[in-house]
Design an enzyme around this catalytic site. Structure first.
Site, PDB file in Angstrom:
ATOM      1  CE  LYS A   1      -0.619  -0.402   4.849  1.00  0.00           C
ATOM      2  NZ  LYS A   1      -1.835  -0.615   6.058  1.00  0.00           N
ATOM      3  NE  ARG A   2       4.772   2.532   4.550  1.00  0.00           N
ATOM      4  CZ  ARG A   2       5.582   3.124   5.243  1.00  0.00           C
ATOM      5  NH1 ARG A   2       7.147   3.374   4.774  1.00  0.00           N
ATOM      6  NH2 ARG A   2       5.383   3.225   6.813  1.00  0.00           N
TER       7      ARG A   2
END
Length: 494
Positions: A252-253
């Site tokens: 998700k980064r």
């Protein structure tokens, strides 16, 4: 033999596209062989598991078009389908291994375990927990009678090689010296994933386990447990991991990973599922676009490539465009658009913010457009309203992103608490702190409560906009990032 496969998500966050990817391949394999596909909830992590997350996972998978034959919501002959409802069973099986001499009580303190790790590291050995861990029988009895806390660990060979047969990879060899004495039952009486996974798969008659390749190193522990219990082990198949465009593991980064994000963005579920089917697999005729039924009809697990499929948002958008143009009539397009844009449930949450600011209905579109957009068309000049210097401005956005990435319970109250704590720790006035956040989320500092907006947009869309804003502002170099990470870690956050 009836083929039975399963997907076993943990209800500890947003529904992940990686979960859908593995679920899709398990479903296709089961359907291809006329078998059953099972959904099981692995909620042994009681501190992080939530009923809200479980509901979200089930809803998101169904939005994609994935259906299971057995599960916590539909029942089945092998219920219960939540691990938390089998707590007593796991203890029974752990005690069985202790009685057979395949597991033992471990009373080691965290300090003692750390000393063992350091000693093994100094000897050039795998720093996992292994070695002189057991106590004499009389000492074990004394400590048990005294009520001392303990865990139950499995015994693992010190020498030799474990051979794992994999449908895609052939025989995998892992030295037993690299495998630690895994905890099976935690001090709170809950099982670890490893014990619960093996027991559940056996009790549910799972025949084939298709899972991500990150579980390869755990396979020796699972094989050993099957041998200890005297059970037949399911056939294993370790799927390649989804990758970011830079070949790193999908996270998700770097990429939106929540299924909810793609639904909110206005993707067609058929297109998203189609794209996931293209991740490391291909149709015999190599065509890009296909339905779930077509994938099942042509499915062959041996066509899976181990190269590490790249999850490319631009490619997904292209494929979704093909679906929109080729599969929707004008009437269907309007129906889908209405259901997405004028969803009454979503609109109901926006009305209190819009109604008090609008004078005529045509005011609504420009006012609320940011709530129905993907990534905003921002420029560095949009942040000129801020009184902060460039370095502080970027830190505000970056620290907010990191703080919200760790938020497990997404709500207006929790978002506000996170941001208030950050502003205080950075010694910034809330008004100054919030200006770049308003711009990142709404495109302007003049909008209704950005806390409300973030709560409504959801975690993945919010994080994506913060990440996009940081990129627009120039982000941080690798060298700068290390410094900024240290600054963030040093903040006195409540």
């Amino acid at each position: 033999m009836t083929v039975r496969t399963r997907i076993a998500p943990s209800p500890t966050g947003d529904p992940h596209v990686g979960t859908a990817y593995v679920a899709l391949f398990n479903l296709c394999f089961a359907r291809q062989h006329g078998g059953q596909f099972i959904l099981r909830i692995e909620d042994t992590d009681q501190a992080r598991s939530t009923a809200e997350s479980e509901r979200d996972i089930l809803r998101a998978l169904r939005w994609l078009g994935l259906e299971w034959d057995e599960g916590p919501d539909v029942g089945g002959p092998y219920a219960p389908y939540r691990q938390s409802e089998r707590k007593g069973d796991y203890r029974q099986y752990a005690m069985e291994l202790v009685d057979k001499g395949h597991a033992f009580y471990c009373f080691r303190t965290p300090e003692e375990l750390e000393a063992i790790r350091e000693e093994r590291k100094a000897q050039g050995l795998n720093p996992g927990i292994k070695g002189d861990l057991e106590l004499p029988a009389d000492e074990v009895k004394r400590r048990l009678d005294a009520g001392e806390p303990y865990v139950i660990r499995m015994k693992v060979p010190d020498e030799g090689v474990c051979q794992i047969d994999d449908m895609l990879r052939g025989t995998i060899e892992i030295d037993w010296a690299q495998v630690d004495c895994q905890i099976l039952l935690k001090s709170d009486g809950m099982p670890t994933y490893h014990l619960a996974n093996v027991v559940d798969d056996h009790l549910m008659a799972i025949t084939h386990v298709l899972r991500g390749e990150e579980w390869i190193n755990s396979a020796p522990k699972h094989k050993l447990l099957y041998e200890y219990f005297g059970w037949q082990m399911p056939v294993l198949c370790h799927m390649p991991l989804l990758r970011n465009p830079d070949k790193s593991k999908l996270s998700k980064r770097k990429n939106p990973t929540s299924i909810n994000f793609y639904e909110r963005m206005g993707f067609m579920p058929e297109a998203v599922l189609n794209y996931l089917g293209r991740m490391g697999w291909s149709m015999p005729d190599e065509r890009e676009k296909f339905t779930l039924d077509e994938m099942v009809a042509n499915f062959d697990i041996q066509r899976v490539s181990l190269g590490g499929p790249i999850f490319d948002m631009d490619k997904l958008r292209w494929l979704n465009g093909v679906w929109l143009r080729e599969d929707l009539s004008d009437e269907q397009f309007m129906d889908r658009m209405r259901d997405w844009w004028f969803n009454r449930e979503a609109l109901a949450e926006l009305v209190p913010h819009i109604k008090g600011r609008a004078e005529i209905f045509s005011d609504v579109a420009p006012m609320a457009a940011f709530m129905f957009s993907g990534l905003l068309n921002l420029t560095p000049e949009d942040f000129n309203h801020s009184k902060l210097d460039d370095g502080t401005l970027r830190r505000v956005v970056q620290f907010t992103l990191w703080r919200l990435e760790a938020q497990r319970h997404w709500s207006k109250a929790n978002i506000f608490a996170d941001i208030k704590a950050l502003a205080k720790a950075m010694d910034l006035k809330m008004g100054d702190f919030m200006t770049p956040i308003f711009v990142a989320i709404a495109g302007t500092p003049n909008s209704w409560s950005v806390m409300d907006s973030m709560a409504l947009l959801g975690p993945d869309m919010t994080r994506s906009r913060l990440r996009h804003a940081l990129n627009v502002l120039g982000g941080f170099s690798k060298k700068e990032t290390k410094t900024v990470e240290k600054e963030y870690a040093s903040l006195a956050l409540d």
